[in-house]
Write a protein that holds these residues in place. Structure first.
Motif, PDB file in Angstrom:
ATOM      1  N   VAL A  94       8.441  11.685 -70.733  1.00 23.74           N
ATOM      2  CA  VAL A  94       9.857  11.316 -70.815  1.00 23.74           C
ATOM      3  C   VAL A  94      10.401  11.571 -72.223  1.00 23.74           C
ATOM      4  CG1 VAL A  94      11.492   9.411 -70.625  1.00 23.74           C
ATOM      5  CG2 VAL A  94       9.653   9.636 -68.954  1.00 23.74           C
ATOM      6  N   VAL A  95       9.643  11.158 -73.252  1.00 24.18           N
ATOM      7  CA  VAL A  95      10.093  11.333 -74.642  1.00 24.18           C
ATOM      8  C   VAL A  95      10.277  12.805 -74.975  1.00 24.18           C
ATOM      9  CG1 VAL A  95       9.434  11.022 -77.052  1.00 24.18           C
ATOM     10  CG2 VAL A  95       9.100   9.156 -75.428  1.00 24.18           C
ATOM     11  N   LEU A  96       9.311  13.630 -74.617  1.00 26.67           N
ATOM     12  CA  LEU A  96       9.405  15.061 -74.929  1.00 26.67           C
ATOM     13  C   LEU A  96      10.524  15.729 -74.138  1.00 26.67           C
ATOM     14  CD1 LEU A  96       5.637  16.100 -75.134  1.00 26.67           C
ATOM     15  CD2 LEU A  96       7.238  15.716 -76.999  1.00 26.67           C
ATOM     16  N   ALA A  97      10.714  15.327 -72.896  1.00 27.46           N
ATOM     17  CA  ALA A  97      11.799  15.904 -72.103  1.00 27.46           C
ATOM     18  C   ALA A  97      13.157  15.580 -72.711  1.00 27.46           C
ATOM     19  CB  ALA A  97      11.718  15.387 -70.668  1.00 27.46           C
ATOM     20  N   VAL A  98      13.312  14.347 -73.202  1.00 28.56           N
ATOM     21  CA  VAL A  98      14.572  13.965 -73.847  1.00 28.56           C
ATOM     22  C   VAL A  98      14.790  14.754 -75.135  1.00 28.56           C
ATOM     23  CG1 VAL A  98      15.787  12.068 -74.986  1.00 28.56           C
ATOM     24  CG2 VAL A  98      14.613  11.667 -72.813  1.00 28.56           C
ATOM     25  N   ILE A  99      13.753  14.876 -75.952  1.00 30.91           N
ATOM     26  CA  ILE A  99      13.886  15.610 -77.225  1.00 30.91           C
ATOM     27  C   ILE A  99      14.212  17.078 -76.972  1.00 30.91           C
ATOM     28  CG2 ILE A  99      12.610  16.430 -79.241  1.00 30.91           C
ATOM     29  CD1 ILE A  99      11.150  13.759 -79.269  1.00 30.91           C
ATOM     30  N   LEU A 100      13.502  17.694 -76.019  1.00 27.20           N
ATOM     31  CA  LEU A 100      13.754  19.108 -75.735  1.00 27.20           C
ATOM     32  C   LEU A 100      15.123  19.320 -75.106  1.00 27.20           C
ATOM     33  CD1 LEU A 100      10.244  20.141 -74.361  1.00 27.20           C
ATOM     34  CD2 LEU A 100      11.290  20.885 -76.504  1.00 27.20           C
ATOM     35  N   GLY A 101      15.648  18.316 -74.413  1.00 27.53           N
ATOM     36  CA  GLY A 101      16.965  18.457 -73.797  1.00 27.53           C
ATOM     37  C   GLY A 101      18.115  18.159 -74.733  1.00 27.53           C
ATOM     38  N   VAL A 102      17.890  17.331 -75.762  1.00 23.19           N
ATOM     39  CA  VAL A 102      18.977  16.905 -76.648  1.00 23.19           C
ATOM     40  C   VAL A 102      19.056  17.759 -77.908  1.00 23.19           C
ATOM     41  CG1 VAL A 102      19.819  15.005 -78.085  1.00 23.19           C
ATOM     42  CG2 VAL A 102      18.972  14.544 -75.779  1.00 23.19           C
ATOM     43  N   VAL A 103      17.922  18.012 -78.546  1.00 21.84           N
ATOM     44  CA  VAL A 103      17.913  18.705 -79.831  1.00 21.84           C
ATOM     45  C   VAL A 103      18.153  20.201 -79.631  1.00 21.84           C
ATOM     46  CG1 VAL A 103      16.563  19.232 -81.900  1.00 21.84           C
ATOM     47  CG2 VAL A 103      16.384  16.976 -80.818  1.00 21.84           C
ATOM     48  N   ASP A 104      19.034  20.764 -80.455  1.00 17.69           N
ATOM     49  CA  ASP A 104      19.303  22.200 -80.436  1.00 17.69           C
ATOM     50  C   ASP A 104      18.463  22.848 -81.540  1.00 17.69           C
ATOM     51  OD1 ASP A 104      20.246  24.692 -80.044  1.00 17.69           O
ATOM     52  OD2 ASP A 104      22.346  24.261 -80.509  1.00 17.69           O
ATOM     53  N   PHE A 105      17.347  23.457 -81.153  1.00 19.79           N
ATOM     54  CA  PHE A 105      16.417  23.998 -82.130  1.00 19.79           C
ATOM     55  C   PHE A 105      16.912  25.313 -82.733  1.00 19.79           C
ATOM     56  CE2 PHE A 105      13.934  21.195 -79.489  1.00 19.79           C
ATOM     57  CZ  PHE A 105      13.058  20.590 -80.370  1.00 19.79           C
ATOM     58  N   GLU A 106      17.645  26.133 -81.971  1.00 20.61           N
ATOM     59  CA  GLU A 106      18.050  27.442 -82.464  1.00 20.61           C
ATOM     60  C   GLU A 106      19.207  27.364 -83.448  1.00 20.61           C
ATOM     61  OE1 GLU A 106      17.207  26.901 -79.400  1.00 20.61           O
ATOM     62  OE2 GLU A 106      15.614  28.341 -78.959  1.00 20.61           O
ATOM     63  N   GLN A 107      20.039  26.343 -83.352  1.00 16.14           N
ATOM     64  CA  GLN A 107      21.235  26.271 -84.189  1.00 16.14           C
ATOM     65  C   GLN A 107      21.023  25.494 -85.487  1.00 16.14           C
ATOM     66  OE1 GLN A 107      23.965  27.965 -83.492  1.00 16.14           O
ATOM     67  NE2 GLN A 107      22.998  28.731 -81.612  1.00 16.14           N
ATOM     68  N   ALA A 108      19.779  25.176 -85.825  1.00 23.60           N
ATOM     69  CA  ALA A 108      19.517  24.448 -87.061  1.00 23.60           C
ATOM     70  C   ALA A 108      19.800  25.351 -88.272  1.00 23.60           C
ATOM     71  CB  ALA A 108      18.073  23.960 -87.097  1.00 23.60           C
ATOM     72  N   LYS A 109      20.380  24.758 -89.296  1.00 25.37           N
ATOM     73  CA  LYS A 109      20.738  25.540 -90.484  1.00 25.37           C
ATOM     74  C   LYS A 109      19.539  25.789 -91.391  1.00 25.37           C
ATOM     75  CE  LYS A 109      25.523  23.897 -90.528  1.00 25.37           C
ATOM     76  NZ  LYS A 109      26.578  23.193 -91.295  1.00 25.37           N
ATOM     77  N   THR A 110      18.578  24.893 -91.363  1.00 25.68           N
ATOM     78  CA  THR A 110      17.393  25.042 -92.217  1.00 25.68           C
ATOM     79  C   THR A 110      16.154  25.094 -91.357  1.00 25.68           C
ATOM     80  OG1 THR A 110      17.202  22.638 -92.436  1.00 25.68           O
ATOM     81  CG2 THR A 110      18.484  23.793 -94.118  1.00 25.68           C
ATOM     82  N   CYS A 111      15.182  25.806 -91.823  1.00 25.14           N
ATOM     83  CA  CYS A 111      13.866  25.885 -91.153  1.00 25.14           C
ATOM     84  C   CYS A 111      14.007  26.328 -89.702  1.00 25.14           C
ATOM     85  CB  CYS A 111      13.160  24.526 -91.230  1.00 25.14           C
ATOM     86  SG  CYS A 111      11.430  24.573 -90.713  1.00 25.14           S
ATOM     87  N   THR A 112      14.748  27.422 -89.516  1.00 22.54           N
ATOM     88  CA  THR A 112      14.984  27.887 -88.142  1.00 22.54           C
ATOM     89  C   THR A 112      13.698  28.324 -87.479  1.00 22.54           C
ATOM     90  OG1 THR A 112      17.180  28.639 -88.834  1.00 22.54           O
ATOM     91  CG2 THR A 112      16.321  29.501 -86.749  1.00 22.54           C
ATOM     92  N   VAL A 113      12.875  29.105 -88.189  1.00 23.78           N
ATOM     93  CA  VAL A 113      11.619  29.592 -87.611  1.00 23.78           C
ATOM     94  C   VAL A 113      10.668  28.438 -87.322  1.00 23.78           C
ATOM     95  CG1 VAL A 113       9.622  31.069 -88.013  1.00 23.78           C
ATOM     96  CG2 VAL A 113      11.880  31.800 -88.789  1.00 23.78           C
ATOM     97  N   GLY A 114      10.621  27.485 -88.254  1.00 17.94           N
ATOM     98  CA  GLY A 114       9.739  26.345 -88.048  1.00 17.94           C
ATOM     99  C   GLY A 114      10.138  25.506 -86.851  1.00 17.94           C
ATOM    100  N   LEU A 115      11.449  25.307 -86.641  1.00 16.67           N
ATOM    101  CA  LEU A 115      11.906  24.519 -85.492  1.00 16.67           C
ATOM    102  C   LEU A 115      11.697  25.260 -84.177  1.00 16.67           C
ATOM    103  CD1 LEU A 115      15.149  22.789 -86.802  1.00 16.67           C
ATOM    104  CD2 LEU A 115      12.955  21.756 -86.259  1.00 16.67           C
TER     105      LEU A 115
END
Length: 211
Positions: A34-55
């Motif tokens: 449940v926790v991972l599904a929420v994080i993967l559904g809420v957080v926008d990993f591609e649009q991060a301004k810093t550490c794009t490759v790491g995210l």
């Protein structure tokens, strides 16, 4: 009931003793699902301004871990269901338990390798990435899974039977003796029937000669 046989040795636990461990792991993995599904559904990993490759790498790591947890949940549900079958004296419905444990061990080994990947990511990108929720979730997953693996190692050490391999050899020797005894009885029965038939033929032959 006698201990389960794994890796050609007996262990100090039976196939009906896995209900509680399966339930504990099942609830823990459902919570993380449940926790991972929420994080993967809420957080926008591609649009991060810093550490794009790491995210992006962190997203792939969490996604892979989500798939692995799903597989673990399925296996744990089956282990829980199989462990409830049969009785203490009637263990045949639980004969497939050893193969389920082999599958669970393969998942644990893959999880261990995935843990190493997560540690490498934390060492390389934890300070540079500013997205708090995903990296904290990854850190918590790694810590909790190391605790779980340590508890599994301790449980394996506690259930290790020193004489387990000798017990398996003794059981196989007893089974081979039983098989030999059954074969000897069958062969002796056939010989007795042949002897009786030949004896009857001899009697009838003497009767015919007297006539």
């Amino acid at each position: 009931m006698p201990g389960i046989v794994l890796f050609q040795r007996r262990w100090s636990f039976g196939s009906d003793d896995l209900v509680v461990p399966a339930v504990v792991l099942l609830f823990m993995h459902i919570a993380w699902e449940v926790v991972l599904a929420v994080i993967l559904g809420v957080v926008d990993f591609e649009q991060a301004k810093t550490c794009t490759v790491g995210l992006v790498n962190l997203k792939n790591y969490l996604l892979g871990y989500l798939v692995m947890i799903s597989v673990a949940i399925v296996i744990e549900v089956i282990i829980f269901w199989v462990s409830l079958r049969g009785t203490i004296l009637h263990a045949e419905p639980r004969d497939c338990m050893q193969y389920l444990l082999y599958t669970k061990l393969a998942v644990l080994l893959f999880e261990f390798s995935w843990q190493i990947v997560g540690i490498l990511w934390l060492v390389k990108h934890y300070q540079s990435c500013k997205s708090e929720s995903p990296k904290k979730a990854a850190l918590a997953i790694i810590i909790i899974n190391w605790i779980v693996m340590l508890s599994i190692i301790i449980s394996t050490w506690c259930t290790y039977d020193i004489a387990g391999r000798k017990w398996v050899k003794m059981k196989r020797f007893q089974e081979s003796l039983k098989e030999k005894t059954k074969r000897n009885k069958r062969n002796s029965g056939r010989r007795n029937w042949r002897q009786r038939s030949s004896f009857l033929r001899l009697i009838f032959h003497y009767r015919d000669m007297e006539r």
